[in-house]
Enzyme design. Structure first.
Site: not given
Ligand code: ADE
Ligand code: ZN
Length: 334
Positions: A16, A197, A275
């Site tokens: 991200h 997740e 991430d």
């Molecule tokens: N936005 C940024 N990182 C994230 C993550 N690990 N899970 C969900 N949304 C996110």
């Molecule tokens: Zn993510």
């Protein structure tokens, strides 16, 4: 091993851009844009980066992103990430951005994408790093809001490869977004989503069957459902696994308990990713190093992970083959 990881050619498939926002740049932009942030020093920011779950992190991540105002800010943010790619032998990256995090605060879609795009062009020219863009819908907002974002993206369709789904997973199942994903596919976007997740295996089923995604972001909780694992393998779908993120967000209690090796042993096509590196204590190579040490991964495992990163990228088949050959050549010599 560290040296082997450092020089290994690799792709990053789960990043991200707002999560690569380092406290130093955040402070500089807060000052430049005259925006108050609730920290007195960079040390205080880092002190705040202790999370008990995904939501805990997201609250701080969205607050941090609020100092991004101008095109130049998005350019500098993205360029800083590409500098890490250059230093870490990341030759291809698929960057997620969250337009709604910005448009909700009155920043134009155009401002965000133009800043990111300028950095993509520069990184390609300067360092030959290829990149693709993934526009992520925020799942804590409504499907209607996602439709609005889809509409705003259309003049920039040529710059965006895929759509994704991120933010607060529990309570926001993929089924909330079936219609906007169908519409996104009609516009030519590839479909991806975070699933499993923190959310259950059921959400991963919804993501693969309902949203019809081609790759799963995280996917850890698929391991609780043998039928789902078999289906993911049958459909040849990859998971973008994020070890340090999983540790920092308490998806795992200890990296030694991380399921990456189990996934590979079961025949799941896993990749390693960072991430939100500025928040979770490391960029891609640090993720590789930490998980290699914790699970005692072999060079062969690392080569499989690097090859998976190219094979399950969104590149065309010729580029994939070329880049996978690069990994094979590297493995032969090292
Ligand atoms: N936005 C940024 N990182 C994230 C993550 N690990 N899970 C969900 N949304 C996110
Ligand atoms: Zn993510």
């Amino acid at each position: 091993m560290k040296n082997f990881i450092q020089k290994l050619p690799k792709a990053e498939l789960h990043l991200h851009i707002e999560g690569s926002f380092e406290p130093e740049l955040m402070f500089a932009l807060a000052q430049r844009n005259k925006i108050e942030i609730p920290y007195k020093s960079i040390e205080e920011v880092k002190e705040a980066y202790k999370f008990s779950c995904l939501q805990d992190f997201l609250n701080i991540y969205y607050a941090g992103a609020s100092v991004l105002i101008n095109e130049q800010d998005f350019y500098e943010l993205t360029m800083a990430y590409f500098t890490h790619c250059h230093e870490e032998n990341i030759v291809h990256t698929e960057i997620m951005f969250d337009p709604q995090t910005h448009t909700e605060r009155g920043i134009a879609f155009e401002t965000v994408i133009n800043g990111i795009q300028r950095a993509r062009n520069e990184a390609h020219e300067k360092w030959n790093i290829s990149s693709l863009l993934i526009m992520s819908y925020l799942r804590h907002l409504s499907e209607e809001a996602a439709f609005e974002t889809l509409k705003q993206s259309l003049p920039y369709k040529h710059l965006i490869k895929a759509v994704g789904l991120d933010s607060s997973e529990n309570g926001n199942p993929p089924s909330k977004f079936y219609n906007v994903f169908e519409a996104s596919a009609k516009e030519g976007y590839v479909l991806l989503a975070h699933a499993g997740e923190e959310g259950p295996a059921e959400y991963v089923w919804e993501a693969i069957d309902g949203l019809k995604i081609v790759r799963i972001d995280h996917g850890n909780n698929c391991l609780t459902d043998d039928k789902l694992v078999a289906e993911i393998i049958k459909r040849d779908m990859a998971l973008t696994v994020c070890p340090l993120s999983n540790l920092e967000l308490k998806v795992v209690t200890d990296l030694k308990q991380h399921p990456l090796k189990t996934m590979l042993n079961k025949g799941i096509k896993a990749t390693v990713n960072s991430d939100d590196p500025a928040y979770f204590g490391g960029y891609l190579n640090q993720n590789f190093i930490a998980i290699q040490e914790a699970l005692n991964l072999s060079k062969e495992d690392l080569v499989v992970l690097a090859k998976n990163s190219f094979q399950y990228s969104l590149l065309d088949e010729n580029s994939k083959t070329e880049l996978m050959n690069l990994v094979d050549e590297y493995a032969l010599k090292n």
